[in-house]
Design an enzyme around this catalytic site. Structure first.
Site, short mmCIF file in Angstrom:
data_model
loop_
_atom_site.label_atom_id
_atom_site.label_comp_id
_atom_site.label_asym_id
_atom_site.label_seq_id
_atom_site.Cartn_x
_atom_site.Cartn_y
_atom_site.Cartn_z
CG HIS A 132 -13.47 -4.25 -18.02
ND1 HIS A 132 -12.60 -3.68 -18.80
CD2 HIS A 132 -14.21 -3.45 -17.42
CE1 HIS A 132 -12.72 -2.43 -18.74
NE2 HIS A 132 -13.37 -2.05 -17.71
CG HIS A 174 -15.38 6.08 -14.84
ND1 HIS A 174 -16.65 6.16 -15.41
CD2 HIS A 174 -14.80 5.05 -15.58
CE1 HIS A 174 -16.85 5.17 -16.42
NE2 HIS A 174 -15.73 4.53 -16.38
#
Length: 622
Positions: free
Chosen positions: A382, A136
């Site tokens: 993920h 991020h």
């Protein structure tokens, strides 16, 4: 919503949260992107700033490279390792080499990947979650609309611009019985959408990333002066916070939106430069740790240097906080992710300790975030996401468990169970890095009040297509591996079972996408967490990230360097120390917080045994 915060911050230098929040709501219908925003972004990249000598990095990344002061600033284009692959050579999704459409990402997800729960015997959830914080911080694709591509009946909404919803196969065992026909997917804004004069876009488009490209905690401090003004308190060098039971949290707001759900008067959202702060409990907690760490440093520096004003305290605290974060990122986290020896061989880290500088900043290389890294390869991890989070006591007894899908974009639980969740973060095992993905992210992603959600693996595959990422076989060849000429050639890196699955999904071995083929490779020598093709991409990205940052914490450049005693202190940083200093009432943790607790190799110890960065080395610092 992801567009809106940045939109307002670029257009309006608002210091009042209320006016800023109201303006966000007022402009929601102006998406995907209006002319004022286009003009401001184009202006940012057209006008060169006047660079002043300073040991403090600018908030927007400008002047990091003196000769190219606009390199690395917000709204920069994603770069590419290999040329883009689009169906029309410009922007449409690539097709099979047969000319047919590629299979639905949902079909690929359900037929290639499994939903078994296989716990990692070595690493905690903190390992996975810190990687998301870094992701991020480095990039954020600018979404073209805040509206969903799928109606409330889960059918295509053709009125939404730049929608390329993910089709759900009619035989989908989970979604088809619920009459779900599509999953939301909005394409990212690209340079042709901006159409900045006089640089008309020719050929394949390039998508836009909103934060600075540097590893600089932009998720905390912002990437524009306007964001920074909203997030600072302008008192004692501190960041703005809200208080609960005497503990600091990010400022609150109470208007529900796409990235944070308000369901009752007790709910709230956190204000940040990155709206993803509210996405999941552990992500939020780490960002709170870094917010508190800034303020902890500022208060200590104020005691040591009572003559320093707000600006000096803020800039020094930000500088130290970023340096500690960079050290943990490269020397504690990435050494697991990429392998210690691999990083040494590729000159991403050095076996320096104490006060030695590293002087290999390269002003001739442009700082970049590569499409293939951010929008394909890095998303492989993920697989490590654990769908059920444990709440633990100080003695590490489980109080309860929560489902991740019940708390997507609902941060209220943070203040109710801050330490219990934090202990789970550094104690609970993550999911193993393999072909298994938790059902919480394959079937229930962002479900909110629905009985189903999105599929993160399918979204990852679709995002690779959105960004025109070249195919898996092309990257094998580019990374020095044999180019496959038949399905069987993939057996050198991928198991026979997985190759058979690929045959059932794709029409040709040439169709296999990087975000699929790369995730199926055998891990390199059991010393990293990826196969060789993805590792090749990670090596390129993280080498670039470090050597293009003039303000990298190890630099010996007299204009930006820490003193030698200060650098020696920065190298004492650890995630365990961050956890100890910024929890509410935690007193114990293992020294290697990314590694699971082991009674002999990595036992839980009092926080007093975790090395501390001695801020007295900044007393009367220039």
């Amino acid at each position: 919503m992801k567009v809106l915060f940045v939109f307002v911050c670029v257009l309006f230098a608002l210091s009042a949260e209320g006016k800023w929040r109201a303006k966000k709501e007022e402009n929601e219908d102006n998406l995907p992107i209006n002319e004022d925003l286009k003009e401001n972004i184009c202006e940012m990249h057209r006008v060169k700033p006047h660079c002043q000598q300073s040991k403090y990095r600018t908030i927007d990344g400008s002047c990091n490279n003196i000769n190219h002061p606009l390199w690395g600033i917000p709204y920069s284009k994603f770069s590419r390792i290999l040329k883009a692959e689009y169906g029309d050579g410009v922007s449409t999704f690539q097709k099979s080499v047969t000319g047919h459409d590629l299979p639905s990402p949902r079909f690929i997800s359900k037929n290639i990947y499994s939903e078994k729960s296989v716990l990692d015997p070595e690493y905690t959830i903190a390992m996975m979650q810190f990687g998301q914080v870094m992701a991020h911080d480095m990039s954020f694709g600018l979404e073209a609309s805040s509206k969903s591509c799928c109606s409330h009946k889960n059918k295509y909404d053709l009125s939404v611009k730049k929608c390329d919803a993910i089709s759900v196969p009619k035989d989908d065992l989970f979604l088809a019985p619920q009459d779900v026909q599509c999953m939301n997917f909005v394409r990212n804004v690209h340079d042709a959408d901006l159409d900045c004069p006089p640089n008309k876009v020719q050929g394949a488009v390039s998508q836009i990333s909103t934060p600075t490209v540097f590893l600089d905690l932009s998720i905390l401090y912002g990437s524009t002066p306007e964001q920074e003004k909203i997030l600072r308190s302008f008192d004692g060098g501190l960041m703005r916070t809200s208080l609960k039971d005497g503990h600091e949290y990010p400022p609150h707001y109470t208007k529900s939106n796409k990235d944070c759900f308000i369901d009752s008067t007790k709910d709230f959202c956190y204000l940040s430069s990155d709206d993803r702060i509210n996405q999941n409990p552990h992500l939020t907690i780490i960002q709170v740790y870094y917010l508190r760490e800034h303020n902890r440093i500022a208060r200590e520096l104020s005691k040591l240097n009572p003559h320093w004003d707000d600006e000096k305290l803020y800039q020094e605290s930000r500088r130290i906080n970023i340096a500690q974060y960079q050290y943990v990122s490269y020397y504690e986290w990435l050494t697991i992710f990429l392998g210690d020896q691999n990083m040494l061989d590729k000159k991403m880290i050095y076996h320096y300790s104490g006060d030695e500088y590293v002087n290999d900043y390269n002003a001739t290389i442009e700082p970049q975030i590569f499409n293939e890294h951010a929008n394909a390869a890095y998303r492989f991890f993920h697989t490590q996401i654990e769908g059920h989070l444990e709440l633990l006591t100080e003695s590490r007894e489980i109080i309860s468990k929560i489902s991740l899908s019940d708390y997507y974009n609902k941060p209220r639980i943070i203040e109710e169970h801050f330490d219990n969740l934090g202990r789970g973060l550094v104690t609970q095992q993550s999911q193993l890095t393999d072909v298994n993905y938790d059902t919480e992210i394959l079937d229930y992603l962002f479900k909110h009040e629905r009985s189903f959600g999105d599929d993160l693996r399918a979204v990852d595959i679709q995002r690779g297509r959105d960004h025109g990422v070249a195919r898996y076989n092309d990257f094998r060849e580019a990374c020095g591996l044999p180019r496959a000429k038949t399905w069987e050639d993939y057996l050198d890196l991928i198991s026979e079972t997985e190759v058979e699955k690929l045959k059932q999904v794709y029409e040709s071995f040439e169709d296999v996408e990087l975000s699929v083929g790369g995730t199926l490779e055998k891990i390199v020598d059991n010393t990293t967490l990826s196969g060789p093709t993805l590792l090749c991409i990670f090596d390129i990205q993280f080498y670039n990230t470090r050597v293009t940052d003039r303000y990298w914490f190890e630099s010996g450049d007299p204009e930006v360097a820490f003193t030698r005693p200060q650098l020696a202190e920065i190298r004492k940083s650890s995630f365990a120390r961050l956890f100890c200093d910024n929890s509410n009432n935690v007193t114990r943790v293992q020294k290697k917080a990314f590694d699971i607790v082991d009674e002999h190799e990595n036992p839980i110890v009092p926080c007093s045994e975790i090395p501390v960065v001695d801020l007295s080395k900044w007393t009367n610092s220039a």
